[in-house]
Write an enzyme that holds these catalytic residues in place. Structure first.
Site, PDB file in Angstrom:
ATOM      1  N   ASP A  11      53.185  58.325  15.995  1.00 50.90           N
ATOM      2  CA  ASP A  11      52.951  57.874  17.361  1.00 50.90           C
ATOM      3  C   ASP A  11      51.732  56.949  17.286  1.00 50.90           C
ATOM      4  O   ASP A  11      50.942  57.035  16.332  1.00 50.90           O
ATOM      5  CB  ASP A  11      52.672  59.087  18.251  1.00 50.90           C
ATOM      6  CG  ASP A  11      52.215  58.684  19.626  1.00 50.90           C
ATOM      7  OD1 ASP A  11      52.916  57.876  20.269  1.00 50.90           O
ATOM      8  OD2 ASP A  11      51.143  59.162  20.057  1.00 50.90           O
ATOM      9  N   ASP A  13      49.458  55.641  20.402  1.00 53.65           N
ATOM     10  CA  ASP A  13      48.361  55.965  21.334  1.00 53.65           C
ATOM     11  C   ASP A  13      47.900  57.411  21.153  1.00 53.65           C
ATOM     12  O   ASP A  13      48.661  58.346  21.434  1.00 53.65           O
ATOM     13  CB  ASP A  13      48.830  55.781  22.789  1.00 53.65           C
ATOM     14  CG  ASP A  13      49.265  54.354  23.091  1.00 53.65           C
ATOM     15  OD1 ASP A  13      48.606  53.423  22.613  1.00 53.65           O
ATOM     16  OD2 ASP A  13      50.261  54.174  23.815  1.00 53.65           O
TER      17      ASP A  13
HETATM   18  C1  BG6 Z   1      52.756  55.967  25.194  1.00 56.49           C
HETATM   19  C2  BG6 Z   1      51.572  56.578  25.898  1.00 56.49           C
HETATM   20  O1  BG6 Z   1      52.427  55.719  23.870  1.00 56.49           O
HETATM   21  O2  BG6 Z   1      53.132  54.748  25.826  1.00 56.49           O
HETATM   22  C3  BG6 Z   1      51.865  56.753  27.385  1.00 56.49           C
HETATM   23  O3  BG6 Z   1      51.280  57.850  25.325  1.00 56.49           O
HETATM   24  C4  BG6 Z   1      52.283  55.392  27.975  1.00 56.49           C
HETATM   25  O4  BG6 Z   1      50.716  57.256  28.017  1.00 56.49           O
HETATM   26  C5  BG6 Z   1      53.475  54.849  27.210  1.00 56.49           C
HETATM   27  O5  BG6 Z   1      52.609  55.544  29.348  1.00 56.49           O
HETATM   28  C6  BG6 Z   1      53.912  53.488  27.717  1.00 56.49           C
HETATM   29  O6  BG6 Z   1      52.920  52.543  27.431  1.00 56.49           O
HETATM   30  P1  BG6 Z   1      52.888  51.037  27.940  1.00 56.49           P
HETATM   31  O7  BG6 Z   1      51.828  50.396  27.092  1.00 56.49           O
HETATM   32  O8  BG6 Z   1      54.264  50.458  27.700  1.00 56.49           O
HETATM   33  O9  BG6 Z   1      52.556  51.082  29.388  1.00 56.49           O
HETATM   34 MG    MG Z   2      50.328  59.568  21.908  1.00 59.69          MG
END
Ligand code: BG6
Ligand code: MG
Length: 213
Positions: A11, A13
């Site tokens: 993963d 984030d």
């Molecule tokens: C995930 C995060 O990696 O990506 C979530 O953990 C986030 O919190 C999701 O909502 C979508 O991210 P983005 O950058 O497309 O808004």
């Molecule tokens: Mg994550």
């Protein structure tokens, strides 16, 4: 010794870098503007979940209902704040122990992939100097269902040309561990995800990964 796994799917984030905190700050700012209660524990529920689904969770505490158009605008506003925060990121935002561990795993012959729900994945990888590093990138731009659905990890495994049982998923989100279980993957959980009953390994720190694969 034969390897237990051939591919490692990370993963992004909250695992590779701390963009999870920027997601929190951006949602918090939006919630304050809309006078909606939001805190760290609600934020945990957004981990791994797509942007629009995250907004729905945030709106559970709203006093009024929003039209689809208003929701689209709010999600866009959150993303604008988030992308602005991302703009400060440099290679220094890639923790040293993460880079060292990735290099070590690569040297040992593992295939390395990203499995993230984020549509900002490639932008972030570029900022932290990992633009062309991974063997496969499966992210919010190539899936139709976000975690806890296993699609993002199944696509990553497919890109690596490996079956699910030859891969391990590394996650900080409960929804990510649900997705790994649903897809037939082993998993290693850090942070919140460590507490999930379905997790295969609990990681105290990122570098412990080299002990379990
Ligand atoms: C995930 C995060 O990696 O990506 C979530 O953990 C986030 O919190 C999701 O909502 C979508 O991210 P983005 O950058 O497309 O808004
Ligand atoms: Mg994550």
């Amino acid at each position: 010794m034969e390897k237990k796994y051939c591919g490692i799917i990370f993963d992004l984030d909250g695992v590779i870098c701390h963009t999870d905190h920027y997601h929190y700050l951006a949602w918090k700012k939006l919630a304050e503007k809309e006078h909606i209660y939001f805190d760290e524990s609600i934020n945990h529920r957004l981990r791994g979940v797509s942007r629009m689904e995250s907004l729905e969770i945030l709106l559970e505490r709203a006093d009024k209902t929003y039209t689809e158009e208003e929701k689209e605008r709010m999600a866009e506003a959150k993303n604008t704040i988030y992308v602005e925060l991302l703009g400060q990121m440099t290679e220094n935002d890639l923790p040293e122990n993460v880079k060292r561990t990735l290099d070590d795993l690569r040297k040992k012959g593992y295939l390395l992939a990203i499995g993230s729900s984020s549509k900002n994945t490639k932008r972030i990888l570029k900022y932290i100097g990992l633009e062309n590093y991974f063997d496969a990138i499966s992210d919010g731009t190539n899936i139709t269902r976000s975690k806890p659905d296993p699609e993002v990890f199944l696509k990553a495994a497919e890109m690596l040309e490996l079956s699910a049982e030859k891969c391990i998923v590394i996650e900080d989100a409960r929804a990510g561990i649900d997705a790994a279980v649903a897809g037939g993957f082993a998993s290693a959980g850090i942070g919140e995800a460590k507490l999930h009953s379905g997790v295969t390994y609990q990681l105290e720190s990122f570098e412990d990964l080299t002990q379990i694969v």
